[in-house]
Design a protein around this motif. Structure first.
Motif, PDB file in Angstrom:
ATOM      1  N   ASN A  35      14.048   7.745  -3.148  1.00 19.24           N
ATOM      2  CA  ASN A  35      14.067   7.278  -4.545  1.00 19.24           C
ATOM      3  C   ASN A  35      13.861   8.421  -5.541  1.00 19.24           C
ATOM      4  O   ASN A  35      13.190   8.269  -6.553  1.00 19.24           O
ATOM      5  N   GLY A  36      14.427   9.554  -5.255  1.00 21.06           N
ATOM      6  CA  GLY A  36      14.405  10.670  -6.204  1.00 21.06           C
ATOM      7  C   GLY A  36      13.015  11.161  -6.520  1.00 21.06           C
ATOM      8  O   GLY A  36      12.728  11.565  -7.658  1.00 21.06           O
ATOM      9  N   ALA A  37      12.135  11.110  -5.510  1.00 21.00           N
ATOM     10  CA  ALA A  37      10.727  11.454  -5.741  1.00 21.00           C
ATOM     11  C   ALA A  37      10.561  12.883  -6.255  1.00 21.00           C
ATOM     12  O   ALA A  37       9.546  13.225  -6.853  1.00 21.00           O
ATOM     13  N   LEU A  38      11.572  13.739  -6.026  1.00 22.12           N
ATOM     14  CA  LEU A  38      11.422  15.139  -6.423  1.00 22.12           C
ATOM     15  C   LEU A  38      11.874  15.406  -7.854  1.00 22.12           C
ATOM     16  O   LEU A  38      11.904  16.544  -8.298  1.00 22.12           O
ATOM     17  N   LEU A  39      12.268  14.336  -8.581  1.00 24.53           N
ATOM     18  CA  LEU A  39      12.785  14.560  -9.942  1.00 24.53           C
ATOM     19  C   LEU A  39      11.819  14.022 -10.995  1.00 24.53           C
ATOM     20  O   LEU A  39      11.063  13.091 -10.748  1.00 24.53           O
ATOM     21  N   TYR A  54       0.834  -1.204   0.000  1.00 25.24           N
ATOM     22  CA  TYR A  54       0.000   0.000   0.000  1.00 25.24           C
ATOM     23  C   TYR A  54       0.870   1.257   0.000  1.00 25.24           C
ATOM     24  O   TYR A  54       0.628   2.196  -0.758  1.00 25.24           O
ATOM     25  N   LEU A  55       1.915   1.253   0.846  1.00 20.16           N
ATOM     26  CA  LEU A  55       2.773   2.435   0.928  1.00 20.16           C
ATOM     27  C   LEU A  55       3.519   2.658  -0.384  1.00 20.16           C
ATOM     28  O   LEU A  55       3.673   3.778  -0.855  1.00 20.16           O
ATOM     29  N   GLU A  56       3.962   1.537  -0.994  1.00 19.77           N
ATOM     30  CA  GLU A  56       4.740   1.673  -2.234  1.00 19.77           C
ATOM     31  C   GLU A  56       3.886   2.120  -3.410  1.00 19.77           C
ATOM     32  O   GLU A  56       4.338   2.845  -4.275  1.00 19.77           O
ATOM     33  N   SER A  57       2.623   1.640  -3.426  1.00 21.71           N
ATOM     34  CA  SER A  57       1.813   1.954  -4.609  1.00 21.71           C
ATOM     35  C   SER A  57       0.728   2.974  -4.282  1.00 21.71           C
ATOM     36  O   SER A  57      -0.276   3.055  -4.978  1.00 21.71           O
ATOM     37  N   ASN A  58       0.960   3.738  -3.214  1.00 24.30           N
ATOM     38  CA  ASN A  58      -0.030   4.705  -2.763  1.00 24.30           C
ATOM     39  C   ASN A  58      -0.523   5.620  -3.899  1.00 24.30           C
ATOM     40  O   ASN A  58      -1.720   5.847  -4.089  1.00 24.30           O
TER      41      ASN A  58
END
Ligand SMILES: Nc1ncnc2c1ncn2[C@@H]1O[C@H](COP(=O)(O)OP(=O)(O)OP(=O)(O)O)[C@@H](O)[C@H]1O
Length: 577
Positions: free
Chosen positions: A467-471, A204-208
């Motif tokens: 995991n570079g969520a801001l890019l 759930y957290l990974e595919s939120n």
């Protein structure tokens, strides 16, 4: 033997043996005050019966009491050190050992065990082991030894009272052992339910993001709730089973006190036993049961530990992927020679695949989805061992090379770029840890990263989120290309991105790639027409076999499968070119 059974390191097994011996000693020493009491009271009662007998001398007894207390204190302190302190070192050794083991295990192992399960082994199972080996195991072995010693002493003193007080011990052990199977089954169910729950939460957290985008949050949460309920039921059942077994055993032990009182009263009344002996027996009996009760309270954890140990052992006994660290290839041509491969499920994925990817050339693997392109590229880096045939690099069979050594000659630029929760600079430097700041900046420039990084709040020192969520997708790819440029390995495995980048971003990525690939052995899982036609050599895979291979112009001229597919590109929806 002890070491294997309890999945301990050599040092850990030694510490446990020592801890158990010290516990046994500490348990026996705890009985010493009863001995002093027996001596003092004996003399005192003798004086009461016959005033001619002198009263016990105070000074020697005071010295004895102080000495006994000092011995008790010293053994308790020693026991604490021998069990609690050393066990934390064992736990640290164990965690490092498991992590080291995971590092050398083949990737096929990770296909069999999921992430939540492995995390639980490294973090929870080692913590459980730590607690048990400090609080329970030495006491368990120590209590076995001290109970035997005290039992012999009691039997020597008065065998009738000894039997009246000791009978519950073997009976309690039998009851516990008889119910172990039930308790183990319930514990297994509980652990399985806990794993399903942990998996669900992790998923759930990974595919939120995807779950929300698909409006499936309610369904997901309902499933998670179901998992929580199932875990709760399994946990209750497990606690009920263990609780019942433990309570009945504790009741049995209490019965021991009752039978000692009954037997003692009868013997004293019949004049066959001294009141003082009876009194001392009562004191010993309560202390005799104390450590056993302590162990009983940990029964659930002991049963749990058997499961944890089995899971740790499975990791420790899994064969590692090993090989020679002397890797001196003649050039970097990659040759597949009659390679066949299947994953764990045994379904053939590649069958008798032979081709050569030459140094300084781009070799493109093309074929329908599922034809085995990614598998072939990963086999070239020995992510798995082939089932038949050979893969050589510069004439050296990769199956005989230590995976870590082999990978120093490889760079992988895959679609799913993995970035870490650090700064841009740190993420690029992963390509080569010893690189200077200037080298990192040069690689970033060559990979077309410089412009977007400089626009970030803290430039190269900007944290890029987990995991570079801001890019953006294109930015992530360029960072991974910068890493690869910095590593400068002679072989590049490239999985071309299918994600639709906008035209500008795509041309920046292509430009960065063209700088990376010069002079390397390039094996590319090709998805774009431009790459395929620009490759030096094309290997067409279909159903895990080589259907055709050659230069693009040759394959087009041959009007075979590849040419047909190129001309029908629009209609052939399942082909990725
Ligand atoms: N880790 C794995 N365990 C089991 N089977 C796998 C695994 N990875 C891939 N497969 C299976 O192996 C076959 C080949 O997969 P592979 O990813 O190599 O194909 P591909 O040609 O690269 O596909 P795509 O173009 O869709 O990426 C597929 O049937 C896939 O389901």
């Amino acid at each position: 033997m002890l070491r294997d059974a309890l999945a301990l390191t050599e040092q850990g097994a030694k510490s446990l043996r020592r801890g158990a011996a010290v516990c046994a000693l500490a348990n026996v020493v705890l009985m010493l005050p009863v001995g002093v009491f027996y001596l003092v009271t004996g003399e005192f009662l003798a004086h009461l019966e016959d005033p001619a007998t002198p009263l016990p001398l105070l000074a020697p007894y005071l010295v004895l009491i102080v000495a006994v207390l000092a011995v008790v204190f010293a053994t308790q302190y020693w026991q604490y050190h021998a069990t609690y302190s050393v066990v934390y070192q064992e736990s640290a050794r164990k965690r490092i050992g498991l992590a080291e083991r995971l590092r050398v295990l083949p990737l096929s192992f990770f296909g069999k065990r999921d992430l939540a399960d492995l995390t639980s082994v490294v973090m929870k199972d080692t913590a459980d082991q730590e607690r048990l080996f400090s609080h329970t195991m030495p006491q368990l072995f120590g209590t076995g030894a001290s109970t035997a010693i005290v039992a012999v002493m009691l039997l020597a003193f008065d065998w009738r009272l000894a039997l009246a007080s000791l009978w519950p011990v073997p009976v309690a052990v039998i009851v516990l052992l008889a119910t172990t199977r039930l308790q183990t089954a319930a514990t297994r169910k509980k652990n399985a339910a806990a794993l399903v729950l942990a998996d669900g939460i992790q998923e759930y957290l990974e595919s939120n993001r995807e779950v929300r985008a698909l409006n499936r949050t309610d369904d997901f949460l309902a499933r998670l709730n179901g998992n929580v309920d199932a875990f709760e039921r399994a946990k209750l059942a497990s606690e009920l089973t263990t609780g019942t077994a433990v309570s009945s055993t504790q009741t049995l032990l209490r019965l021991g006190t009752v039978t000692t009182i009954l037997a003692g009263t009868a013997l004293v009344a019949a004049g066959q036993c001294d009141l003082l002996v009876f009194f001392c027996f009562m004191l010993v009996v309560t202390r005799l049961y104390d450590p056993i009760n302590l162990i009983l309270q940990s029964t659930a954890e002991l049963i749990d530990m058997r499961e944890s140990l089995a899971r740790m052992r499975a990791i420790e006994q899994e064969p590692a992927q090993v090989g020679s660290v002397d890797f001196a290839p003649q050039g970097h041509d990659i040759v597949f020679d009659g390679v066949s491969f299947s994953y764990e499920n045994g379904e053939p994925v590649l069958t008798d695949v032979s081709f050569t990817a030459r140094e300084g050339e781009v070799t493109a693997l093309v074929g329908p989805s599922g034809s085995g392109k990614s598998t072939a590229a990963k086999l070239a880096a020995r992510f798995w061992n082939v089932n038949a045939g050979h893969i050589t690099v510069g004439g050296v069979d990769v199956a005989g090379v230590d995976p870590e050594t082999l990978l120093t000659d490889y760079t992988e630029v895959f679609q799913d770029v993995v970035l870490f929760n650090g700064t841009v600079m740190e993420n690029i430097r992963l390509g080569r840890r010893a690189a200077t700041d200037e080298e990192v900046l040069a690689a970033a420039r060559a990979a077309n990263c410089d412009e977007f990084v400089r626009k970030m709040a803290q430039g190269y020192d900007t944290p890029i989120g987990e995991n570079g969520a801001l890019l953006s997708g294109g930015e992530r790819q360029r960072i991974s290309i910068a890493r690869a440029i910095l590593k400068d390995a002679p072989i590049v495995l490239l999985d071309e991105a299918t994600a639709s980048l906008d035209v500008e971003s795509e041309s920046l990525v292509q430009e960065a790639l063209s700088r990376l690939l010069v002079g390397k052995t390039v094996l590319v899982i090709a998805h774009r027409m431009r790459t395929v036609l620009g490759a030096d050599h094309i290997v067409v895979l279909a159903d895990g076999r080589v259907a055709e291979e050659g230069a693009p112009a040759e394959l087009l001229a041959a009007s075979g499968l590849f040419a047909r597919m190129v001309s029908l590109q629009g209609a052939a929806a399942d082909w990725k070119l």
